[in-house]
Design a protein around this motif. Structure first.
Motif, PDB file in Angstrom:
ATOM      1  N   UNK A  27       4.014   3.790   2.697  1.00 20.31           N
ATOM      2  CA  UNK A  27       4.885   2.926   1.919  1.00 20.31           C
ATOM      3  C   UNK A  27       4.669   1.435   2.108  1.00 20.31           C
ATOM      4  N   UNK A  28       3.674   1.039   2.874  1.00 17.98           N
ATOM      5  CA  UNK A  28       3.469  -0.383   3.152  1.00 17.98           C
ATOM      6  C   UNK A  28       2.811  -1.058   1.956  1.00 17.98           C
ATOM      7  N   UNK A  29       3.369  -2.167   1.524  1.00 18.16           N
ATOM      8  CA  UNK A  29       2.787  -2.946   0.436  1.00 18.16           C
ATOM      9  C   UNK A  29       2.227  -4.237   1.032  1.00 18.16           C
ATOM     10  N   UNK A  30       0.997  -4.545   0.691  1.00 16.65           N
ATOM     11  CA  UNK A  30       0.374  -5.750   1.216  1.00 16.65           C
ATOM     12  C   UNK A  30      -0.281  -6.527   0.083  1.00 16.65           C
ATOM     13  N   UNK A  39      -1.336  -4.699  -3.448  1.00 15.94           N
ATOM     14  CA  UNK A  39      -1.809  -3.382  -3.024  1.00 15.94           C
ATOM     15  C   UNK A  39      -0.626  -2.565  -2.532  1.00 15.94           C
ATOM     16  N   UNK A  40      -0.505  -1.351  -3.008  1.00 11.69           N
ATOM     17  CA  UNK A  40       0.488  -0.406  -2.511  1.00 11.69           C
ATOM     18  C   UNK A  40      -0.271   0.725  -1.838  1.00 11.69           C
ATOM     19  N   UNK A  69      -7.110  -0.829 -10.060  1.00 16.37           N
ATOM     20  CA  UNK A  69      -8.049  -0.053  -9.240  1.00 16.37           C
ATOM     21  C   UNK A  69      -7.271   0.971  -8.433  1.00 16.37           C
ATOM     22  N   UNK A  70      -7.863   2.124  -8.236  1.00 20.00           N
ATOM     23  CA  UNK A  70      -7.328   3.123  -7.318  1.00 20.00           C
ATOM     24  C   UNK A  70      -8.390   3.359  -6.255  1.00 20.00           C
TER      25      UNK A  70
END
Length: 104
Positions: A27-30, A39-40, A69-70
């Motif tokens: 769950x960290x979003x940066x 970025x998730x 992008x994935x």
């Protein structure tokens, strides 16, 4: 990292497999310093990967006009040796998804 039971190539057995990346915090979003993108990052269980696949077209529509992008990472094993047969099965399945995608 492959958690839970041994990898199975059949759909019924796949529900008991959990694939997580030990380098990402759930769950960290940066914000990426490399190219300024949002970025998730998250760890996924197999059913959550299907949920993501079901939402891809809506995500693409919501991101219209932006580069999307994935980046998907698959880790197999832990401190123990992974049987070569399991490695071969996973490699073959990854290659079906994207040419050149293989375990390093």
């Amino acid at each position: 990292m492959l958690l839970s039971k041994e990898w199975s190539a059949d759909l019924g057995g796949a529900s008991g497999v959990e694939i997580v990346s030990s380098k990402l915090e759930k769950g960290k979003e940066t914000s990426s310093a490399t190219y300024g993108a949002k970025v998730a990052a998250a760890e996924f269980e197999t059913n959550e990967i299907q949920d993501l696949a079901d939402c891809v077209s809506a995500i693409k529509k919501a991101a219209a006009g932006q580069q999307l992008r994935f980046n998907i990472s698959v880790e197999l094993g832990d401190k123990t040796t992974v049987p070569q047969g399991v490695i071969d099965q996973v490699k073959a399945l990854l290659a079906k998804v994207k040419a050149g995608w293989e375990l390093g």
